[in-house]
Design a protein around this motif. Structure first.
Motif, short mmCIF file in Angstrom:
data_model
loop_
_atom_site.label_atom_id
_atom_site.label_comp_id
_atom_site.label_asym_id
_atom_site.label_seq_id
_atom_site.Cartn_x
_atom_site.Cartn_y
_atom_site.Cartn_z
N VAL A 1 0.85 -1.18 0.00
CA VAL A 1 0.00 0.00 0.00
C VAL A 1 0.89 1.24 0.00
N LYS A 2 0.58 2.19 -0.88
CA LYS A 2 1.30 3.46 -0.89
C LYS A 2 0.35 4.54 -0.39
N LEU A 3 0.82 5.32 0.54
CA LEU A 3 0.03 6.44 1.07
C LEU A 3 0.54 7.74 0.48
N PHE A 4 -0.40 8.60 0.12
CA PHE A 4 -0.07 9.91 -0.42
C PHE A 4 -0.83 10.97 0.36
N TRP A 5 -0.22 12.11 0.55
CA TRP A 5 -0.89 13.24 1.15
C TRP A 5 -1.82 13.85 0.11
N ALA A 6 -2.68 14.75 0.52
CA ALA A 6 -3.66 15.37 -0.38
C ALA A 6 -2.98 16.13 -1.53
N ASP A 7 -1.77 16.63 -1.29
CA ASP A 7 -1.08 17.38 -2.35
C ASP A 7 -0.33 16.47 -3.33
N GLY A 8 -0.41 15.15 -3.15
CA GLY A 8 0.21 14.22 -4.07
C GLY A 8 1.57 13.70 -3.64
N GLN A 9 2.13 14.22 -2.55
CA GLN A 9 3.42 13.75 -2.06
C GLN A 9 3.25 12.42 -1.34
N VAL B 1 3.86 9.60 1.38
CA VAL B 1 4.15 9.61 2.81
C VAL B 1 5.50 8.92 3.03
N THR B 2 6.37 9.55 3.81
CA THR B 2 7.70 8.97 4.08
C THR B 2 7.60 7.84 5.09
N GLU B 3 8.68 7.08 5.22
CA GLU B 3 8.71 5.96 6.17
C GLU B 3 8.47 6.44 7.60
N GLU B 4 9.09 7.56 7.98
CA GLU B 4 8.91 8.07 9.34
C GLU B 4 7.47 8.47 9.59
N GLU B 5 6.87 9.14 8.61
CA GLU B 5 5.47 9.56 8.76
C GLU B 5 4.54 8.35 8.75
N ARG B 6 4.90 7.36 7.98
CA ARG B 6 4.06 6.17 7.88
C ARG B 6 4.01 5.42 9.21
N GLU B 7 5.14 5.38 9.92
CA GLU B 7 5.16 4.70 11.21
C GLU B 7 4.26 5.38 12.22
N GLU B 8 4.07 6.68 12.08
CA GLU B 8 3.20 7.42 13.00
C GLU B 8 1.72 7.27 12.63
N GLU B 9 1.44 6.94 11.39
CA GLU B 9 0.06 6.81 10.91
C GLU B 9 -0.47 5.41 11.18
N ASN B 10 -1.79 5.31 11.36
CA ASN B 10 -2.45 4.02 11.47
C ASN B 10 -3.01 3.69 10.09
N LEU B 11 -2.34 2.81 9.37
CA LEU B 11 -2.69 2.50 7.99
C LEU B 11 -4.13 2.01 7.86
N TYR B 12 -4.56 1.12 8.73
CA TYR B 12 -5.90 0.54 8.62
C TYR B 12 -6.97 1.58 8.93
N TYR B 13 -6.69 2.48 9.85
CA TYR B 13 -7.64 3.55 10.15
C TYR B 13 -7.75 4.49 8.96
N ARG B 14 -6.62 4.82 8.35
CA ARG B 14 -6.63 5.72 7.19
C ARG B 14 -7.41 5.12 6.03
N ILE B 15 -7.21 3.84 5.76
CA ILE B 15 -7.94 3.19 4.67
C ILE B 15 -9.43 3.11 5.01
N GLY B 16 -9.75 2.76 6.24
CA GLY B 16 -11.15 2.61 6.64
C GLY B 16 -11.93 3.90 6.66
N THR B 17 -11.27 5.02 6.93
CA THR B 17 -11.99 6.29 7.02
C THR B 17 -11.87 7.13 5.76
N ALA B 18 -11.15 6.66 4.77
CA ALA B 18 -10.99 7.43 3.54
C ALA B 18 -12.28 7.44 2.73
#
Length: 91
Positions: free
Chosen positions: A47-55, A57-74
């Motif tokens: 899974v690749k995560l992108f910010w709203a501006d198209g950038q 998400v870096t590895e450090e930012e990804r570790e802080e994010e909850n991937l399953y929550y982001r997918i579920g609430t998108a």
């Protein structure tokens, strides 16, 4: 001799049917596993995560994010599903 060969082919046909049914059963079980436990199918490397501006998400930012929550609430327009085998088939 002919009777033995006929019996052999009948046995082989039954075994092929059993093997086919086992294969279909395994596919159904894997499909159920994906529905019941999606966290084991959506791993971080698929899974690749992108910010709203198209950038991306870096590895450090990804570790802080909850991937399953982001997918579920998108929202629907925020998720783009790409399946490589389907993309290959469209060529």
């Amino acid at each position: 001799m002919i009777k033995e060969w006929q019996d052999f082919w009948e046995t082989l046909k039954r075994e092929r049917i059993l093997i086919g049914m086992s294969f279909v059963g395994m596919l159904l079980a894997l499909g159920f596993w994906g529905v019941a436990f999606p966290q084991y199918l959506f791993t971080d490397d698929c899974v690749k995560l992108f910010w709203a501006d198209g950038q991306e998400v870096t590895e450090e930012e990804r570790e802080e994010e909850n991937l399953y929550y982001r997918i579920g609430t998108a929202k629907q327009e925020q998720i783009e599903v790409k399946i490589s085998i389907l993309e290959w088939a469209e060529r």
